[in-house]
Design a protein around this motif. Sequence first.
Motif, PDB file in Angstrom:
ATOM      1  N   CYS A 258       6.610   1.801   9.844  1.00 29.58           N
ATOM      2  CA  CYS A 258       7.337   1.169   8.742  1.00 29.58           C
ATOM      3  C   CYS A 258       6.519   1.286   7.459  1.00 29.58           C
ATOM      4  N   PRO A 259       6.470   2.474   6.865  1.00 27.11           N
ATOM      5  CA  PRO A 259       5.659   2.677   5.667  1.00 27.11           C
ATOM      6  C   PRO A 259       6.354   2.169   4.399  1.00 27.11           C
ATOM      7  N   ILE A 260       6.493   0.865   4.284  1.00 26.02           N
ATOM      8  CA  ILE A 260       7.089   0.283   3.089  1.00 26.02           C
ATOM      9  C   ILE A 260       6.019  -0.476   2.309  1.00 26.02           C
ATOM     10  N   VAL A 261       6.236  -0.579   1.011  1.00 28.01           N
ATOM     11  CA  VAL A 261       5.413  -1.426   0.154  1.00 28.01           C
ATOM     12  C   VAL A 261       6.337  -2.445  -0.480  1.00 28.01           C
ATOM     13  N   VAL A 262       5.982  -3.716  -0.335  1.00 29.60           N
ATOM     14  CA  VAL A 262       6.740  -4.790  -0.974  1.00 29.60           C
ATOM     15  C   VAL A 262       5.896  -5.336  -2.116  1.00 29.60           C
ATOM     16  N   ARG A 263       6.255  -4.971  -3.341  1.00 34.56           N
ATOM     17  CA  ARG A 263       5.534  -5.407  -4.542  1.00 34.56           C
ATOM     18  C   ARG A 263       6.133  -6.706  -5.062  1.00 34.56           C
TER      19      ARG A 263
ATOM     20  N   LEU B 266      11.689   7.898   5.153  1.00 36.04           N
ATOM     21  CA  LEU B 266      11.418   7.708   3.733  1.00 36.04           C
ATOM     22  C   LEU B 266      10.235   6.752   3.540  1.00 36.04           C
ATOM     23  N   LYS B 267       9.772   6.644   2.312  1.00 42.10           N
ATOM     24  CA  LYS B 267       8.641   5.762   1.997  1.00 42.10           C
ATOM     25  C   LYS B 267       9.058   4.841   0.851  1.00 42.10           C
ATOM     26  N   PRO B 268       9.770   3.760   1.167  1.00 40.65           N
ATOM     27  CA  PRO B 268      10.303   2.884   0.125  1.00 40.65           C
ATOM     28  C   PRO B 268       9.221   1.992  -0.499  1.00 40.65           C
TER      29      PRO B 268
ATOM     30  N   VAL C 159      -5.597   9.279  -7.450  1.00 38.56           N
ATOM     31  CA  VAL C 159      -6.910   8.781  -7.045  1.00 38.56           C
ATOM     32  C   VAL C 159      -6.727   7.440  -6.328  1.00 38.56           C
ATOM     33  N   PRO C 160      -6.451   7.459  -5.014  1.00 38.68           N
ATOM     34  CA  PRO C 160      -6.269   6.200  -4.281  1.00 38.68           C
ATOM     35  C   PRO C 160      -7.572   5.399  -4.181  1.00 38.68           C
ATOM     36  N   VAL C 161      -7.432   4.096  -4.078  1.00 37.79           N
ATOM     37  CA  VAL C 161      -8.548   3.199  -3.768  1.00 37.79           C
ATOM     38  C   VAL C 161      -8.334   2.725  -2.332  1.00 37.79           C
ATOM     39  N   PRO C 162      -9.259   2.966  -1.418  1.00 38.32           N
ATOM     40  CA  PRO C 162      -9.026   2.652  -0.008  1.00 38.32           C
ATOM     41  C   PRO C 162      -8.735   1.171   0.216  1.00 38.32           C
ATOM     42  N   LEU C 163      -7.795   0.892   1.090  1.00 38.63           N
ATOM     43  CA  LEU C 163      -7.528  -0.485   1.498  1.00 38.63           C
ATOM     44  C   LEU C 163      -8.661  -0.966   2.396  1.00 38.63           C
ATOM     45  N   GLY C 164      -8.960  -2.252   2.307  1.00 36.99           N
ATOM     46  CA  GLY C 164      -9.969  -2.828   3.176  1.00 36.99           C
ATOM     47  C   GLY C 164     -11.388  -2.698   2.679  1.00 36.99           C
ATOM     48  N   VAL C 165     -11.555  -2.365   1.398  1.00 37.14           N
ATOM     49  CA  VAL C 165     -12.897  -2.230   0.819  1.00 37.14           C
ATOM     50  C   VAL C 165     -13.000  -3.156  -0.390  1.00 37.14           C
ATOM     51  N   ALA C 166     -13.860  -4.153  -0.317  1.00 35.98           N
ATOM     52  CA  ALA C 166     -14.062  -5.085  -1.424  1.00 35.98           C
ATOM     53  C   ALA C 166     -14.928  -4.440  -2.500  1.00 35.98           C
ATOM     54  N   ALA C 167     -14.939  -5.064  -3.684  1.00 30.83           N
ATOM     55  CA  ALA C 167     -15.757  -4.575  -4.797  1.00 30.83           C
ATOM     56  C   ALA C 167     -16.753  -5.663  -5.198  1.00 30.83           C
ATOM     57  N   ARG C 168     -17.964  -5.245  -5.505  1.00 36.73           N
ATOM     58  CA  ARG C 168     -18.956  -6.182  -6.028  1.00 36.73           C
ATOM     59  C   ARG C 168     -18.741  -6.250  -7.538  1.00 36.73           C
TER      60      ARG C 168
ATOM     61  N   LEU D 100      -2.261   0.758  -5.093  1.00 43.59           N
ATOM     62  CA  LEU D 100      -0.839   1.009  -4.864  1.00 43.59           C
ATOM     63  C   LEU D 100      -0.624   2.405  -4.289  1.00 43.59           C
ATOM     64  N   LEU D 101      -1.364   3.382  -4.778  1.00 40.06           N
ATOM     65  CA  LEU D 101      -1.267   4.727  -4.202  1.00 40.06           C
ATOM     66  C   LEU D 101      -1.656   4.723  -2.719  1.00 40.06           C
ATOM     67  N   ALA D 102      -2.729   4.000  -2.401  1.00 44.14           N
ATOM     68  CA  ALA D 102      -3.149   3.911  -0.998  1.00 44.14           C
ATOM     69  C   ALA D 102      -2.117   3.176  -0.157  1.00 44.14           C
ATOM     70  N   ALA D 103      -1.509   2.141  -0.740  1.00 44.91           N
ATOM     71  CA  ALA D 103      -0.491   1.380  -0.016  1.00 44.91           C
ATOM     72  C   ALA D 103       0.730   2.250   0.292  1.00 44.91           C
ATOM     73  N   ILE D 104       1.131   3.075  -0.673  1.00 44.25           N
ATOM     74  CA  ILE D 104       2.271   3.969  -0.455  1.00 44.25           C
ATOM     75  C   ILE D 104       1.959   4.983   0.637  1.00 44.25           C
ATOM     76  N   ASP D 105       0.716   5.410   0.716  1.00 47.80           N
ATOM     77  CA  ASP D 105       0.303   6.373   1.746  1.00 47.80           C
ATOM     78  C   ASP D 105       0.187   5.749   3.130  1.00 47.80           C
ATOM     79  N   ASP D 106       0.044   4.433   3.193  1.00 47.36           N
ATOM     80  CA  ASP D 106      -0.233   3.776   4.468  1.00 47.36           C
ATOM     81  C   ASP D 106       0.991   3.834   5.385  1.00 47.36           C
ATOM     82  N   PRO D 107       0.792   4.070   6.674  1.00 46.83           N
ATOM     83  CA  PRO D 107       1.930   4.184   7.591  1.00 46.83           C
ATOM     84  C   PRO D 107       2.546   2.850   7.993  1.00 46.83           C
ATOM     85  N   ASP D 108       1.935   1.752   7.585  1.00 49.56           N
ATOM     86  CA  ASP D 108       2.423   0.428   7.965  1.00 49.56           C
ATOM     87  C   ASP D 108       2.780  -0.388   6.725  1.00 49.56           C
TER      88      ASP D 108
END
Length: 334
Positions: free
Chosen positions: A108-113, A72-74, A202-211, A155-163
């Motif tokens: 462990c694809p969990i997101v802790v908000r 599951l993806k909690p 429309v996910p926003v990639p993790l690990g990419v900063a914004a100017r 958050l969409l990208a975080a839910i998709d992440d396998p870790d």
Amino acid sequence: MTMIEAIREAHDVAMTRDERVVVFGEDVGFFGGVFRCTAGLQKKHGRARCFDTPINESGIVGTAIGMAAYGLKPVVEIQFADYVYPAYDQIVSEAARLRHRSNGDFTCPIVVRMPTGGGIFGGQTHSQSPEALFTHVAGLKVVVPSNPADAKGLLLAAIDDPDPVIFLEPKRLYNGPFDGQHDQPIVGWKKHPLGEVPEGDVPVPLGVAARFREGQEVTVLAYGTMVYVAEAAAERAGVDAEIIDLRTLVPLDLETIETSVQKTGRCVILHEATRTSGFGAELMSVVQETCFYHFEAPIIRVTGWDTPYPHAQEWEYFPGPARVAEALRKVMED
């Protein structure tokens, strides 16, 4: 949308596209969460996929880890970041290590908000900024959005992440962007501003900063609420500051940081958490290591004070535009 609405929509999009996504925590089901970030999800997706739990943070996260190991993806909510400490052992000793201790057999694809930071007069147990405690832990990703579009996309990208992903939501930004102009509460809020948020998945990639703001004279590294404080401080100080919204603390977008600092030759680092061993110390180290020969002045940190969170003086505790403007002027004088 407000950030609350954007976070709610991210849950809905993820739950609609993937039946493995489940949402739970204290009061998140019938009531929709203390900040209403999950309102309506139980009614739409059913009690089996959005449900309430006992007041037991260790149990919430431990259950999520077991669910994740079985496919599951909690997505779990800790009602305030200050409440996460009973679950810290589960996060550090189990979630962060599961992929490695199982040699890749399990992920462990969990997101802790969790809502983070002060500004709502929540006192010492509703206002802490514990991001540095998680950035130190190998195996965790740590995210801090500053606007509704990023909140949804990240958050969409975080839910998709396998870790496992720690998703920290600045409470001062929940109901609209903070204008950052004032050193005191109430007048510092725009009452009804909304952020443009892309429709759909429309996910926003993790690990990419914004100017966040282009500039030539000094780089300001910030995240969450402090992005807006940095903007106000730059205007107050009359400094052509380039503001980098980190968005993801781990993994950190070193390329964007280095490019900016090497261009400006100056750097101010800003965060709400206490100074000693705060994430700003790590930022100072990596910037010093990679940009030393480009510097025109020493790096300056502007942070919360090294003190237990002061309920009655929280607006003196925050790095406000006056303190940040002073740092910007100082770094320009050196």
